[in-house]
Design a protein around this motif. Structure first.
Motif: not given
Length: 127
Positions: A38-46, A94-100
């Protein structure tokens, strides 16, 4: 081993390591009362609160070995009261590094070029 999820990026006055380790992800989830997806989606969707950006940066610093006090001081100096368009790309990366994961063959020049492209996309999307 956290090499595959550690991002190296310039922040403030030097290049630094950022890693959202499992304990840092758990702390981020506790602070936001959201799961990492959900945190990742919040960032992706601003659709995120501004404080989330600073929290990701601070926890990424701590996860990579920066003392918590120093991480808080760095964020106070370089992430607070700054344009969000400056802070967002780093927090997202930073979050993208953890995600992918990170591409270990990527050079510093590649990282800088990609960060600049991310910034341009963010600014363009906000306009």
């Amino acid at each position: 081993m956290t090499d595959s999820i550690t991002l190296y990026a310039f922040f403030g006055d030097a290049e630094r390591a950022f890693t959202l380790t499992d304990p840092m992800i758990a702390e981020l989830e506790r602070l936001t009362d959201l799961g990492v997806g959900a945190i990742y989606l919040k960032l992706v969707n601003h659709a995120h609160p501004a404080k989330l950006l600073k929290d990701i940066i601070r926890l990424g610093l701590i996860g990579a070995g920066t003392a918590p006090e120093e991480a808080a001081q760095l964020c106070a100096a370089y992430a607070e009261n700054r344009p969000l368009a400056e802070v967002f790309p780093l927090a997202f990366d930073i979050l993208e590094a953890r995600w992918n994961g990170v591409d270990e063959s990527e050079t510093l020049e590649d990282v800088a070029r990609n960060a600049e492209a991310d910034f341009e996309r963010f600014v363009g999307a906000a306009a």
